[in-house]
Design a protein around this motif. Structure first.
Motif, mmCIF file in Angstrom:
data_model
loop_
_atom_site.group_PDB
_atom_site.id
_atom_site.type_symbol
_atom_site.label_atom_id
_atom_site.label_comp_id
_atom_site.label_asym_id
_atom_site.label_seq_id
_atom_site.Cartn_x
_atom_site.Cartn_y
_atom_site.Cartn_z
ATOM 1 N N ASP A 160 20.956 -13.582 25.432
ATOM 2 C CA ASP A 160 22.367 -13.937 25.298
ATOM 3 C C ASP A 160 22.627 -14.776 24.048
ATOM 4 O O ASP A 160 23.620 -15.490 23.961
ATOM 5 N N ALA A 161 21.732 -14.703 23.077
ATOM 6 C CA ALA A 161 21.903 -15.467 21.835
ATOM 7 C C ALA A 161 23.171 -15.044 21.107
ATOM 8 O O ALA A 161 23.645 -13.909 21.238
ATOM 9 N N ARG A 162 23.717 -15.993 20.331
ATOM 10 C CA ARG A 162 24.882 -15.713 19.483
ATOM 11 C C ARG A 162 24.395 -15.528 18.038
ATOM 12 O O ARG A 162 23.454 -16.201 17.608
ATOM 13 N N PHE A 163 25.091 -14.651 17.313
ATOM 14 C CA PHE A 163 24.697 -14.346 15.943
ATOM 15 C C PHE A 163 25.912 -14.417 15.023
ATOM 16 O O PHE A 163 26.986 -13.911 15.357
ATOM 17 N N ILE A 164 25.703 -15.035 13.856
ATOM 18 C CA ILE A 164 26.706 -15.044 12.794
ATOM 19 C C ILE A 164 26.036 -14.455 11.558
ATOM 20 O O ILE A 164 25.017 -14.971 11.089
ATOM 21 N N TYR A 165 26.590 -13.371 11.053
ATOM 22 C CA TYR A 165 26.024 -12.693 9.882
ATOM 23 C C TYR A 165 26.951 -12.927 8.703
ATOM 24 O O TYR A 165 28.123 -12.546 8.732
ATOM 25 N N ILE A 166 26.423 -13.584 7.664
ATOM 26 C CA ILE A 166 27.232 -13.877 6.487
ATOM 27 C C ILE A 166 26.701 -13.081 5.298
ATOM 28 O O ILE A 166 25.503 -12.990 5.074
ATOM 29 N N VAL A 167 27.615 -12.421 4.578
ATOM 30 C CA VAL A 167 27.207 -11.618 3.439
ATOM 31 C C VAL A 167 27.964 -12.100 2.213
ATOM 32 O O VAL A 167 29.035 -12.669 2.315
ATOM 33 N N ARG A 168 27.333 -11.907 1.058
ATOM 34 C CA ARG A 168 27.895 -12.381 -0.203
ATOM 35 C C ARG A 168 27.749 -11.290 -1.249
ATOM 36 O O ARG A 168 26.906 -10.389 -1.116
ATOM 37 N N ASN A 169 28.524 -11.383 -2.297
ATOM 38 C CA ASN A 169 28.474 -10.438 -3.405
ATOM 39 C C ASN A 169 27.016 -10.184 -3.813
ATOM 40 O O ASN A 169 26.316 -11.089 -4.258
ATOM 41 N N ASN A 174 29.019 -11.402 21.092
ATOM 42 C CA ASN A 174 27.988 -12.347 20.658
ATOM 43 C C ASN A 174 27.667 -12.252 19.172
ATOM 44 O O ASN A 174 26.705 -12.858 18.709
ATOM 45 N N LEU A 175 28.465 -11.493 18.421
ATOM 46 C CA LEU A 175 28.234 -11.331 16.987
ATOM 47 C C LEU A 175 29.532 -11.487 16.221
ATOM 48 O O LEU A 175 30.562 -10.918 16.595
ATOM 49 N N VAL A 176 29.446 -12.264 15.128
ATOM 50 C CA VAL A 176 30.544 -12.369 14.167
ATOM 51 C C VAL A 176 29.972 -12.059 12.789
ATOM 52 O O VAL A 176 28.910 -12.564 12.421
ATOM 53 N N GLU A 177 30.676 -11.238 12.026
ATOM 54 C CA GLU A 177 30.302 -10.941 10.646
ATOM 55 C C GLU A 177 31.387 -11.486 9.727
ATOM 56 O O GLU A 177 32.580 -11.324 9.996
ATOM 57 N N VAL A 178 30.981 -12.124 8.632
ATOM 58 C CA VAL A 178 31.954 -12.761 7.751
ATOM 59 C C VAL A 178 31.461 -12.686 6.315
ATOM 60 O O VAL A 178 30.264 -12.754 6.043
ATOM 61 N N ARG A 179 32.405 -12.513 5.393
ATOM 62 C CA ARG A 179 32.083 -12.578 3.971
ATOM 63 C C ARG A 179 32.053 -14.037 3.529
ATOM 64 O O ARG A 179 32.920 -14.833 3.910
ATOM 65 N N PHE A 180 31.063 -14.392 2.716
ATOM 66 C CA PHE A 180 30.947 -15.766 2.232
ATOM 67 C C PHE A 180 32.195 -16.193 1.483
ATOM 68 O O PHE A 180 32.675 -17.333 1.634
ATOM 69 N N GLU A 181 32.735 -15.296 0.664
ATOM 70 C CA GLU A 181 33.911 -15.661 -0.129
ATOM 71 C C GLU A 181 35.088 -16.033 0.769
ATOM 72 O O GLU A 181 35.854 -16.959 0.448
ATOM 73 N N ASP A 182 35.246 -15.334 1.899
ATOM 74 C CA ASP A 182 36.313 -15.671 2.846
ATOM 75 C C ASP A 182 36.020 -16.997 3.543
ATOM 76 O O ASP A 182 36.910 -17.826 3.734
ATOM 77 N N TYR A 183 34.753 -17.181 3.924
ATOM 78 C CA TYR A 183 34.389 -18.410 4.638
ATOM 79 C C TYR A 183 34.510 -19.625 3.727
ATOM 80 O O TYR A 183 34.979 -20.687 4.157
ATOM 81 N N GLN A 184 34.116 -19.475 2.490
ATOM 82 C CA GLN A 184 34.215 -20.586 1.545
ATOM 83 C C GLN A 184 35.675 -20.965 1.286
ATOM 84 O O GLN A 184 35.992 -22.141 1.107
ATOM 85 N N ALA A 185 36.564 -19.963 1.285
ATOM 86 C CA ALA A 185 37.979 -20.233 1.027
ATOM 87 C C ALA A 185 38.663 -20.917 2.204
ATOM 88 O O ALA A 185 39.569 -21.742 2.002
ATOM 89 N N SER A 186 38.241 -20.611 3.451
ATOM 90 C CA SER A 186 38.894 -21.181 4.638
ATOM 91 C C SER A 186 37.844 -21.570 5.677
ATOM 92 O O SER A 186 37.822 -21.038 6.794
ATOM 93 N N PRO A 187 36.966 -22.513 5.358
ATOM 94 C CA PRO A 187 35.857 -22.816 6.274
ATOM 95 C C PRO A 187 36.304 -23.411 7.601
ATOM 96 O O PRO A 187 35.723 -23.095 8.647
ATOM 97 N N LEU A 188 37.318 -24.260 7.590
ATOM 98 C CA LEU A 188 37.756 -24.882 8.834
ATOM 99 C C LEU A 188 38.361 -23.847 9.770
ATOM 100 O O LEU A 188 38.015 -23.786 10.968
ATOM 101 N N GLU A 189 39.230 -23.020 9.239
ATOM 102 C CA GLU A 189 39.902 -22.028 10.063
ATOM 103 C C GLU A 189 38.931 -20.975 10.599
ATOM 104 O O GLU A 189 38.985 -20.600 11.779
ATOM 105 N N LEU A 190 38.031 -20.502 9.735
ATOM 106 C CA LEU A 190 37.092 -19.472 10.174
ATOM 107 C C LEU A 190 36.037 -20.031 11.127
ATOM 108 O O LEU A 190 35.582 -19.330 12.035
ATOM 109 N N THR A 191 35.657 -21.286 10.956
ATOM 110 C CA THR A 191 34.728 -21.898 11.911
ATOM 111 C C THR A 191 35.372 -21.965 13.290
ATOM 112 O O THR A 191 34.723 -21.680 14.311
ATOM 113 N N GLU A 192 36.640 -22.309 13.334
ATOM 114 C CA GLU A 192 37.345 -22.338 14.617
ATOM 115 C C GLU A 192 37.377 -20.940 15.235
ATOM 116 O O GLU A 192 37.155 -20.791 16.451
ATOM 117 N N GLN A 193 37.636 -19.916 14.438
ATOM 118 C CA GLN A 193 37.643 -18.551 14.963
ATOM 119 C C GLN A 193 36.278 -18.149 15.511
ATOM 120 O O GLN A 193 36.177 -17.513 16.567
#
Length: 367
Positions: free
Chosen positions: A227-236, A291-310
């Motif tokens: 039941d682990a949670r996964f966050i996958y972050i990708v960058r250019n 249990n999985l979230v995928e996010v682009r680094f550029e999006d996360y860097q631009a809105s880290p507080l909002e995306l962390t909450e999501q």
């Protein structure tokens, strides 16, 4: 500031390995002449610490769980994809237990003597990472593969010391596709032990991982923690290639016991990325829904507080309002951090497009 920087470290990270791991990792390996002094000093210090490692092992044998371990959270992504940035943000939540920088070097000195040895390490260790000047500290969160590498020979990170064996370490201990069943089980036992010690010493119940090699190990991690949670972050990928090349060069120059050419290093980086991408894309469907979230680094860097909450909401990690002030303070503290600008040369563009084209298309990173 520590007594040493990464250019003049007298030892490498194997200083924290137990006797059996050190012997298995170094047996039969060629030590280059200009690396032999570092190897000898590392071996000498490691031997001096053996009695203390034995005390810690006895403590572990009698260690009691502090309660049921909650499903861990794994931050996945290739090196230099923003995993450290995300790890530091999520580490603001004091309900998470992490592997510290101290634990990565001295995983066998966690249950006895830790305050003394932490102080010693803080005196001598560099205060900044060699590639991007991000702060280093004994208590800051770090990727656990370095700790695992000091606890078992079945770790991908021994390629840092022996880069001429990079292909072997990738096929056996990054993807585990050519590892034996016994090696696979040894790695799983070691990883779980390391995580439980980290939780025990921090008094926490949920482990937060940031470890790029785990990107290729989703199937293995689910065997341990269904039941682990996964966050996958990708960058250019163009940025990732140039930044990883710089990171690998500087890190290897500090801790390697063998030298390789720039061409061999680039070939290894290309193959590592392909292995991570292939294994992750193959196995991510095994992760339970939600249990999985995928996010682009550029999006996360631009809105880290909002995306962390999501991410907290999607992965059911608890009440984000409880940690929002700590996350906001951390983000404010790094607001002035200067980011490197990249101007890609034709060689970088060609390498990425010829070898990582699928990732470029998948995430829309064309130039």
């Amino acid at each position: 500031m520590g007594l040493f920087n990464f250019d003049n470290l007298p030892v490498n990270t194997l200083v924290g390995a137990d006797r059996d791991t050190f012997a298995r990792v170094t047996s039969g390996k060629t030590i280059d002449d200009d690396c032999r002094r570092k190897f000898n000093v590392t071996r000498c210090v490691r031997r001096l610490l053996d009695p203390f490692y034995a005390i810690n092992d006895r403590r572990y044998d009698t260690m009691r769980d502090d309660g049921a371990m909650l499903p861990p959270v794994f931050i996945l992504g290739h090196w230099r994809s923003g995993t450290t940035f995300m790890h530091n943000v999520f580490s603001c939540d004091d309900s998470f237990g992490c592997c510290s920088t101290y634990q990565t070097v001295f995983p066998h000195l966690m249950l006895w003597g830790r305050p003394f040895f932490k102080r010693c390490m803080s005196i001598v260790m560099p205060s900044e990472r060699p590639t991007d000047a991000m702060a280093l500290g004994v208590d800051l969160p770090q990727e656990e593969e370095f700790a695992v590498a000091n606890m078992t020979a079945c770790s991908h990170y021994h390629f840092w010391m022996f880069p001429r064996h990079m292909t072997e370490y990738r096929d056996k201990y990054l993807t585990f596709e050519s590892a034996s069943p016994d090696e696979r089980e040894e790695f799983k036992r070691t990883l779980d032990k390391m995580m439980r010690i980290a939780l025990h010493t921090s008094g926490r119940r949920r482990y937060l991982s940031k470890n790029p090699p785990h990107t290729a190990r989703v199937r293995l991690l689910l065997e341990l923690y269904p039941d682990a949670r996964f966050i996958y972050i990708v960058r250019n990928p163009y940025v990732v290639f140039e930044s990883t090349r710089n990171f690998f060069r500087k890190t290897m120059s500090s801790i390697c016991l063998q030298k390789i050419s720039d061409e061999e290093l680039e070939s290894g980086i290309v193959a590592n990325y392909q292995a991570l991408y292939r294994c992750y894309e193959r196995d991510k469907a095994l992760i339970p829904h939600g249990n999985l979230v995928e996010v682009r680094f550029e999006d996360y860097q631009a809105s880290p507080l909002e995306l962390t909450e999501q991410i907290y909401h999607t992965l059911s990690l608890g009440d984000f309002d409880r940690v929002r002030p700590a996350v906001a303070r951390h983000l404010e503290s790094i607001k002035g951090f200067r980011k490197k600008r990249y101007d890609f040369d034709p060689h970088t563009i060609n390498v990425v497009e010829q070898n990582w084209g699928d990732a470029v298309k998948e995430w829309g990173y064309g130039l």
